[in-house]
Design a protein around this motif. Structure first.
Motif, PDB file in Angstrom:
ATOM      1  N   ASP D  79       0.835  -1.203   0.000  1.00  0.00           N
ATOM      2  CA  ASP D  79       0.000   0.000   0.000  1.00  0.00           C
ATOM      3  C   ASP D  79       0.865   1.245   0.000  1.00  0.00           C
ATOM      4  O   ASP D  79       1.854   1.332   0.735  1.00  0.00           O
ATOM      5  CB  ASP D  79      -0.892   0.019   1.251  1.00  0.00           C
ATOM      6  N   TYR D  80       0.477   2.224  -0.799  1.00  0.00           N
ATOM      7  CA  TYR D  80       1.182   3.496  -0.868  1.00  0.00           C
ATOM      8  C   TYR D  80       0.193   4.642  -0.742  1.00  0.00           C
ATOM      9  O   TYR D  80      -1.011   4.466  -0.873  1.00  0.00           O
ATOM     10  CB  TYR D  80       1.929   3.622  -2.204  1.00  0.00           C
ATOM     11  N   LEU D  81       0.758   5.821  -0.500  1.00  0.00           N
ATOM     12  CA  LEU D  81      -0.027   7.049  -0.575  1.00  0.00           C
ATOM     13  C   LEU D  81       0.634   7.957  -1.599  1.00  0.00           C
ATOM     14  O   LEU D  81       1.849   8.131  -1.574  1.00  0.00           O
ATOM     15  CB  LEU D  81      -0.052   7.771   0.781  1.00  0.00           C
ATOM     16  N   ILE D  82      -0.173   8.551  -2.477  1.00  0.00           N
ATOM     17  CA  ILE D  82       0.382   9.548  -3.376  1.00  0.00           C
ATOM     18  C   ILE D  82      -0.164  10.899  -2.944  1.00  0.00           C
ATOM     19  O   ILE D  82      -1.367  11.080  -2.778  1.00  0.00           O
ATOM     20  CB  ILE D  82       0.099   9.203  -4.861  1.00  0.00           C
ATOM     21  N   MET D  83       0.732  11.851  -2.666  1.00  0.00           N
ATOM     22  CA  MET D  83       0.316  13.143  -2.093  1.00  0.00           C
ATOM     23  C   MET D  83       1.158  14.262  -2.704  1.00  0.00           C
ATOM     24  O   MET D  83       2.144  14.015  -3.394  1.00  0.00           O
ATOM     25  CB  MET D  83       0.523  13.129  -0.585  1.00  0.00           C
ATOM     26  N   ARG D  84       0.763  15.506  -2.478  1.00  0.00           N
ATOM     27  CA  ARG D  84       1.568  16.652  -2.892  1.00  0.00           C
ATOM     28  C   ARG D  84       2.665  16.912  -1.855  1.00  0.00           C
ATOM     29  O   ARG D  84       2.466  16.666  -0.674  1.00  0.00           O
ATOM     30  CB  ARG D  84       0.677  17.895  -3.033  1.00  0.00           C
ATOM     31  N   GLU D  85       3.817  17.427  -2.304  1.00  0.00           N
ATOM     32  CA  GLU D  85       4.880  17.695  -1.346  1.00  0.00           C
ATOM     33  C   GLU D  85       4.408  18.667  -0.261  1.00  0.00           C
ATOM     34  O   GLU D  85       4.850  18.600   0.887  1.00  0.00           O
ATOM     35  CB  GLU D  85       6.130  18.252  -2.028  1.00  0.00           C
ATOM     36  N   ALA D  86       3.486  19.553  -0.611  1.00  0.00           N
ATOM     37  CA  ALA D  86       3.002  20.520   0.376  1.00  0.00           C
ATOM     38  C   ALA D  86       2.259  19.856   1.523  1.00  0.00           C
ATOM     39  O   ALA D  86       2.032  20.473   2.566  1.00  0.00           O
ATOM     40  CB  ALA D  86       2.099  21.560  -0.294  1.00  0.00           C
ATOM     41  N   ASP D  87       1.874  18.595   1.344  1.00  0.00           N
ATOM     42  CA  ASP D  87       1.218  17.856   2.426  1.00  0.00           C
ATOM     43  C   ASP D  87       2.222  17.271   3.407  1.00  0.00           C
ATOM     44  O   ASP D  87       1.837  16.710   4.432  1.00  0.00           O
ATOM     45  CB  ASP D  87       0.372  16.715   1.846  1.00  0.00           C
ATOM     46  N   ILE D  88       3.513  17.382   3.058  1.00  0.00           N
ATOM     47  CA  ILE D  88       4.563  16.830   3.923  1.00  0.00           C
ATOM     48  C   ILE D  88       5.054  17.929   4.846  1.00  0.00           C
ATOM     49  O   ILE D  88       5.385  19.019   4.410  1.00  0.00           O
ATOM     50  CB  ILE D  88       5.719  16.256   3.069  1.00  0.00           C
ATOM     51  N   PHE D  89       5.092  17.615   6.156  1.00  0.00           N
ATOM     52  CA  PHE D  89       5.476  18.614   7.146  1.00  0.00           C
ATOM     53  C   PHE D  89       6.997  18.720   7.292  1.00  0.00           C
ATOM     54  O   PHE D  89       7.538  19.810   7.394  1.00  0.00           O
ATOM     55  CB  PHE D  89       4.901  18.247   8.522  1.00  0.00           C
ATOM     56  N   ALA D  90       7.650  17.560   7.368  1.00  0.00           N
ATOM     57  CA  ALA D  90       9.074  17.571   7.716  1.00  0.00           C
ATOM     58  C   ALA D  90       9.725  16.257   7.319  1.00  0.00           C
ATOM     59  O   ALA D  90       9.046  15.258   7.086  1.00  0.00           O
ATOM     60  CB  ALA D  90       9.257  17.777   9.220  1.00  0.00           C
ATOM     61  N   ILE D  91      11.068  16.334   7.235  1.00  0.00           N
ATOM     62  CA  ILE D  91      11.881  15.140   7.001  1.00  0.00           C
ATOM     63  C   ILE D  91      12.513  14.761   8.334  1.00  0.00           C
ATOM     64  O   ILE D  91      13.083  15.617   9.014  1.00  0.00           O
ATOM     65  CB  ILE D  91      12.983  15.414   5.953  1.00  0.00           C
ATOM     66  N   LEU D  92      12.391  13.496   8.700  1.00  0.00           N
ATOM     67  CA  LEU D  92      12.982  13.068   9.978  1.00  0.00           C
ATOM     68  C   LEU D  92      14.476  12.771   9.798  1.00  0.00           C
ATOM     69  O   LEU D  92      14.893  12.328   8.721  1.00  0.00           O
ATOM     70  CB  LEU D  92      12.267  11.810  10.484  1.00  0.00           C
TER      71      LEU D  92
END
Lengths: 92, 92, 92, 92, 92, 92, 92
Positions: D79-92
């Motif tokens: 299972d994957y999710l395809i999203m816009r980069e703007a939906d990503i808050f941060a890189i761990l």
């Protein structure tokens, strides 16, 4: 076409609506349907446009516009509509 | 295609809708589903476009557009729709 | 992939949806959950893009798009969807 | 991290969600409160960005994103999710 | 101020909220009224800003932000908020 | 006018509201009507403006702003409002 | 026209509304219809405009504006409206 002493601002246009019963030379007829019906009128004054966007309509043009376009005002017994050029669909 | 004396403004286009029962040469058929169904018509007049964005459709193009696109008007007994080019999906 | 004679406008794309029961070579499977499920199809025609923004998808690409994307139309017995490229999630 | 053959478009990113019970090396824990809780996953494919705006996240990055971000899809049982980069808050 | 290994994206900022009972050296006190009350915290990580718009806040700044700003997350037992810089009102 | 150690961000301005019963030298009086009533206050700190748009108001200006403008905060026993410059109508 | 010591900000304009019963030299009359009725007033102070967009109206202009335009304020016993220039339809 009446002569009025009003200077519309920016992209606004002053329109003298045609009388409802008037028939145009081209036989324009507005059908009676559920869709918004355009109205017809004559441009009597135009604004100077917005930055880099001069207006297209000129004083004297017969124009079609939406039924609910603009704001009514009356000067010396004549009724006018003042609206944005974007509310005008076409020049007849 | 009719000849009309109307000049659409900016990005507006005047379209003569195809008769509902008409069959196109390419056999176009609009399916009967829950989704919005495109309509077909012929471009009879086009605006001059917006600043830096000339229009793509030309007079004579057969176009598809949304069911609720545009505003109806009738000139000399023929019915037309005036709409924005952005309401047109494709050229057939 | 069908051959159709339709020219989408601007950023629009004509997609032939994959049959619902079809299995892809890569084993794509759309899970049955509460989230919007992407659909799969083949690009059969593309627009010329918008000013300074050519399209990325090409004719022949297999694409994923949202369930409610686009407008259905049928040409010579085949069903298509016409949608904006922004409605396409990814190329398989 | 899985290897998938999907090319996200423009500013879209394909993310493989971390298993819900997984503990990260840094001990990340999502608190149980009324606020939206971020989710964690691994980037497995990225788009080419928009005009003049390349993407920041890279394949392999562990990212945090909103609970309702993206669209689910499944390829070969994963299972994957395809999203816009703007939906990503941060890189761990 | 904690040290965390999180890289916020674009215009996002990671903030460690001040304990609710804490008194600042400058005697800041949030009045109890009907209006939205700002919260206080310390910036612990910042994004790289958006194109042509670097961020103003720096790591270590004490900032005021809206009560409902951001998304909660917890790393190694500490609670943080990740928010956009535009959600920050001022630097104390 | 109080002295505070707060640096508003971007286009934000810190305002010390005038006491409700205060009369200005120019006899300003806010009429009691149905329309939104402007409030009066003194600017005590200003942000650096946005890219290419420096702020117009200066520390010490007496300004009028909307009744619901801004967010309340209190520093060392004094109440302030932090708002965007666009919420300020005029300088007295 | 009154003289007031107020400096509107940016694209805001201070207008002294004409008394409701006043008749203009040009015989302006606002018709009693369902549409929004424009109001008439005199410009007593103007802002410096926005970046690259100086204002068009000048102090002393008689202007028409929407019924609900602006915010009321009263200085030394006179009532004014402060509004954006975009709320002004035309100069009489």
């Amino acid at each position: 076409m009446s002569k009025v002493n009003i200077q519309p601002l920016a992209d606004r246009v002053l329109v003298e609506p045609a009388a409802a019963e008037e028939k145009t030379a081209s036989g324009l007829y507005i059908p009676d349907t559920a869709k918004e019906k355009p109205q017809k009128g004559t441009v009597v004054a135009v604004g100077n446009g917005k930055k880099d966007e001069p207006l297209t309509v000129k004083v004297g043009d017969t124009v079609l516009y939406g039924k609910y376009a603009g704001t009514e005002l009356s000067v010396e017994g004549s009724d006018y509509l003042i609206m944005r050029e974007a509310d005008i669909f076409a020049i007849l």
